[in-house]
Design a protein around this motif. Sequence first.
Motif, PDB file in Angstrom:
ATOM      1  N   UNK A   2     -75.999  99.234  32.070  1.00 36.62           N
ATOM      2  CA  UNK A   2     -75.235  99.218  33.314  1.00 36.62           C
ATOM      3  C   UNK A   2     -75.210  97.806  33.853  1.00 36.62           C
ATOM      4  N   UNK A   3     -74.069  97.358  34.311  1.00 37.08           N
ATOM      5  CA  UNK A   3     -74.028  96.045  34.929  1.00 37.08           C
ATOM      6  C   UNK A   3     -74.804  96.117  36.234  1.00 37.08           C
ATOM      7  N   UNK A   4     -75.487  95.066  36.569  1.00 38.72           N
ATOM      8  CA  UNK A   4     -76.235  95.039  37.809  1.00 38.72           C
ATOM      9  C   UNK A   4     -75.289  95.160  38.992  1.00 38.72           C
ATOM     10  N   UNK A   5     -74.055  94.693  38.833  1.00 35.88           N
ATOM     11  CA  UNK A   5     -73.060  94.835  39.902  1.00 35.88           C
ATOM     12  C   UNK A   5     -72.812  96.284  40.250  1.00 35.88           C
ATOM     13  N   UNK A   6     -72.727  97.147  39.228  1.00 34.16           N
ATOM     14  CA  UNK A   6     -72.562  98.573  39.474  1.00 34.16           C
ATOM     15  C   UNK A   6     -73.780  99.146  40.195  1.00 34.16           C
ATOM     16  N   UNK A   7     -74.958  98.718  39.770  1.00 30.75           N
ATOM     17  CA  UNK A   7     -76.180  99.190  40.413  1.00 30.75           C
ATOM     18  C   UNK A   7     -76.267  98.756  41.866  1.00 30.75           C
ATOM     19  N   UNK A   8     -75.852  97.527  42.151  1.00 30.66           N
ATOM     20  CA  UNK A   8     -75.864  97.028  43.524  1.00 30.66           C
ATOM     21  C   UNK A   8     -74.872  97.808  44.375  1.00 30.66           C
ATOM     22  N   UNK A   9     -73.693  98.098  43.826  1.00 36.05           N
ATOM     23  CA  UNK A   9     -72.691  98.873  44.579  1.00 36.05           C
ATOM     24  C   UNK A   9     -73.229 100.258  44.924  1.00 36.05           C
ATOM     25  N   UNK A  10     -73.877 100.906  43.962  1.00 33.92           N
ATOM     26  CA  UNK A  10     -74.462 102.227  44.231  1.00 33.92           C
ATOM     27  C   UNK A  10     -75.590 102.132  45.253  1.00 33.92           C
ATOM     28  N   UNK A  11     -76.407 101.101  45.132  1.00 38.97           N
ATOM     29  CA  UNK A  11     -77.523 100.926  46.072  1.00 38.97           C
ATOM     30  C   UNK A  11     -77.025 100.645  47.484  1.00 38.97           C
ATOM     31  N   UNK A  12     -75.968  99.853  47.616  1.00 36.92           N
ATOM     32  CA  UNK A  12     -75.401  99.586  48.943  1.00 36.92           C
ATOM     33  C   UNK A  12     -74.859 100.866  49.573  1.00 36.92           C
ATOM     34  N   UNK A  13     -74.212 101.700  48.757  1.00 33.81           N
ATOM     35  CA  UNK A  13     -73.695 102.972  49.266  1.00 33.81           C
ATOM     36  C   UNK A  13     -74.847 103.858  49.739  1.00 33.81           C
ATOM     37  N   UNK A  14     -75.937 103.881  48.967  1.00 34.02           N
ATOM     38  CA  UNK A  14     -77.099 104.682  49.330  1.00 34.02           C
ATOM     39  C   UNK A  14     -77.724 104.182  50.636  1.00 34.02           C
ATOM     40  N   UNK A  15     -77.875 102.867  50.758  1.00 32.83           N
ATOM     41  CA  UNK A  15     -78.468 102.274  51.961  1.00 32.83           C
ATOM     42  C   UNK A  15     -77.616 102.605  53.187  1.00 32.83           C
ATOM     43  N   UNK A  16     -76.296 102.579  53.015  1.00 35.05           N
ATOM     44  CA  UNK A  16     -75.399 102.937  54.121  1.00 35.05           C
ATOM     45  C   UNK A  16     -75.565 104.383  54.542  1.00 35.05           C
ATOM     46  N   UNK A  17     -75.653 105.289  53.556  1.00 33.98           N
ATOM     47  CA  UNK A  17     -75.821 106.710  53.864  1.00 33.98           C
ATOM     48  C   UNK A  17     -77.166 107.002  54.533  1.00 33.98           C
ATOM     49  N   UNK A  18     -78.165 106.184  54.231  1.00 36.74           N
ATOM     50  CA  UNK A  18     -79.483 106.378  54.820  1.00 36.74           C
ATOM     51  C   UNK A  18     -79.573 105.815  56.245  1.00 36.74           C
ATOM     52  N   UNK A  19     -78.511 105.183  56.721  1.00 35.20           N
ATOM     53  CA  UNK A  19     -78.516 104.665  58.087  1.00 35.20           C
ATOM     54  C   UNK A  19     -79.298 103.381  58.241  1.00 35.20           C
ATOM     55  N   UNK A  20     -79.273 102.539  57.197  1.00 35.07           N
ATOM     56  CA  UNK A  20     -80.026 101.289  57.244  1.00 35.07           C
ATOM     57  C   UNK A  20     -79.140 100.064  57.417  1.00 35.07           C
ATOM     58  N   UNK A  21     -77.837 100.182  57.243  1.00 37.68           N
ATOM     59  CA  UNK A  21     -76.936  99.038  57.343  1.00 37.68           C
ATOM     60  C   UNK A  21     -76.449  98.824  58.779  1.00 37.68           C
ATOM     61  N   UNK A  22     -76.444  97.575  59.198  1.00 39.34           N
ATOM     62  CA  UNK A  22     -75.892  97.233  60.494  1.00 39.34           C
ATOM     63  C   UNK A  22     -74.653  96.358  60.373  1.00 39.34           C
ATOM     64  N   UNK A  23     -74.375  95.828  59.216  1.00 35.47           N
ATOM     65  CA  UNK A  23     -73.198  94.993  59.042  1.00 35.47           C
ATOM     66  C   UNK A  23     -72.935  94.674  57.608  1.00 35.47           C
TER      67      UNK A  23
END
Length: 110
Positions: free
Chosen positions: A89-110
């Motif tokens: 898996x490209x790390x870019x794909x992993x980062x995109x999935x991780x960012x989506x997860x972090x957003x769903x967990x209510x951790x992103x502010x911007x």
Amino acid sequence: VAPPFIVKEVSEHPQASLLARWQAGTGPLVTNLLHQTVRLEDDRTRYFLQLLDGARTIAEIVADMTKTFGPTTEITRADDGEPMEPLVLSTGDGVARSLAMVGKLGLLVG
């Protein structure tokens, strides 16, 4: 009382809450913007959350994660349950999935 400023869509410079980034540096439990405790499963996830300071672009986060952890591999399984060749898996794909997860967990502010 105002609702918390939670971001579910990722910006070009993603940012996790300051408290969650600090907590990720000290242990696996972080507090999201809804005041709930979230367990980060591994050191890779904790490191990733600390990178979300709003100063880095997604491309810079991908580069940092690749430099630190190398490419990610995942074993796929055939329909009969037998292991197949590893799928890189490209790390870019992993980062995109991780960012989506972090957003769903209510951790992103911007």
